[in-house]
Design a protein around this motif. Structure first.
Motif, PDB file in Angstrom:
ATOM      1  N   GLU A   6       0.801  -1.170  -0.037  1.00  0.00           N
ATOM      2  CA  GLU A   6       0.080   0.136  -0.045  1.00  0.00           C
ATOM      3  C   GLU A   6       0.938   1.437   0.012  1.00  0.00           C
ATOM      4  O   GLU A   6       0.577   2.055  -0.730  1.00  0.00           O
ATOM      5  CB  GLU A   6      -0.901   0.167   1.219  1.00  0.00           C
ATOM      6  CG  GLU A   6      -2.031  -0.973   1.262  1.00  0.00           C
ATOM      7  CD  GLU A   6      -2.917  -1.201   2.263  1.00  0.00           C
ATOM      8  OE1 GLU A   6      -2.725  -0.252   3.095  1.00  0.00           O
ATOM      9  OE2 GLU A   6      -3.756  -2.054   2.671  1.00  0.00           O
ATOM     10  N   TRP A   9       2.571   1.633  -3.514  1.00  0.00           N
ATOM     11  CA  TRP A   9       1.454   2.179  -4.368  1.00  0.00           C
ATOM     12  C   TRP A   9       1.248   3.774  -4.295  1.00  0.00           C
ATOM     13  O   TRP A   9       1.402   4.439  -5.130  1.00  0.00           O
ATOM     14  CB  TRP A   9       0.187   1.434  -4.295  1.00  0.00           C
ATOM     15  CG  TRP A   9       0.028   0.346  -5.217  1.00  0.00           C
ATOM     16  CD1 TRP A   9       0.130  -1.123  -4.812  1.00  0.00           C
ATOM     17  CD2 TRP A   9       0.438   0.077  -6.572  1.00  0.00           C
ATOM     18  NE1 TRP A   9       0.355  -2.045  -5.844  1.00  0.00           N
ATOM     19  CE2 TRP A   9       0.152  -1.368  -7.153  1.00  0.00           C
ATOM     20  CE3 TRP A   9       0.818   0.894  -7.698  1.00  0.00           C
ATOM     21  CZ2 TRP A   9       0.534  -1.781  -8.341  1.00  0.00           C
ATOM     22  CZ3 TRP A   9       0.408   0.451  -8.816  1.00  0.00           C
ATOM     23  CH2 TRP A   9       0.612  -0.870  -9.326  1.00  0.00           C
ATOM     24  N   ARG A  13       2.055   6.528  -7.102  1.00  0.00           N
ATOM     25  CA  ARG A  13       1.226   7.429  -7.550  1.00  0.00           C
ATOM     26  C   ARG A  13       1.811   8.777  -7.432  1.00  0.00           C
ATOM     27  O   ARG A  13       1.610   9.745  -8.326  1.00  0.00           O
ATOM     28  CB  ARG A  13      -0.135   7.335  -6.799  1.00  0.00           C
ATOM     29  CG  ARG A  13      -0.980   6.544  -7.707  1.00  0.00           C
ATOM     30  CD  ARG A  13      -2.619   6.727  -7.002  1.00  0.00           C
ATOM     31  NE  ARG A  13      -2.500   6.671  -5.705  1.00  0.00           N
ATOM     32  CZ  ARG A  13      -2.515   5.377  -4.761  1.00  0.00           C
ATOM     33  NH1 ARG A  13      -2.598   4.362  -5.503  1.00  0.00           N
ATOM     34  NH2 ARG A  13      -2.755   5.544  -3.407  1.00  0.00           N
TER      35      ARG A  13
END
Length: 90
Positions: A6, A9, A13
C-alpha cells in the motif's frame, strides 16, 4: 494487501503525479514557441487564486479517495465478519 505494498503504491502514484507536472513545466516553453510559429497561441489565463486551486484539487482527488477508502472499509468489515463467524462464511 500488505501495508508495504500500500505504501509503495502511494509513493508510486505521487511520483507519477510529480513526473507529469515536471514534464508539463519543462515542455511549456517549447509548446509556446511551436504554437507561436503555427499561429495558435493560447489566450493568457489568469492564474487561479490559492483558494480556487485548492478547491479544484479537492474536486479532482476527493471522489477517488472516498472510493478507495470505502472499498477498504468494506473489505475490513467482511474480514471481521468472517473471523467472527469462524472462517469463510458465504
Amino acid at each position: 494487501m500488505n501495508k508495504h505494498f500500500e505504501d509503495a503504491w502511494y509513493y508510486l502514484r505521487r511520483a507519477g503525479e510529480h513526473l507529469s507536472v515536471g514534464i508539463r513545466e519543462e515542455a511549456e516553453p517549447v509548446e509556446r514557441r511551436v504554437r507561436k510559429m503555427l499561429g495558435r497561441e493560447k489566450a493568457e489565463e489568469v492564474p487561479p487564486s490559492g483558494r480556487q486551486r485548492l478547491e479544484a484539487e479537492l474536486r479532482r482527488r476527493t471522489p477517488r479517495r472516498v472510493e478507495v477508502g470505502g472499498k477498504k472499509a468494506m473489505r475490513r468489515a467482511q474480514s471481521g465478519i468472517r473471523r467472527y463467524r469462524g472462517g469463510s462464511a458465504e
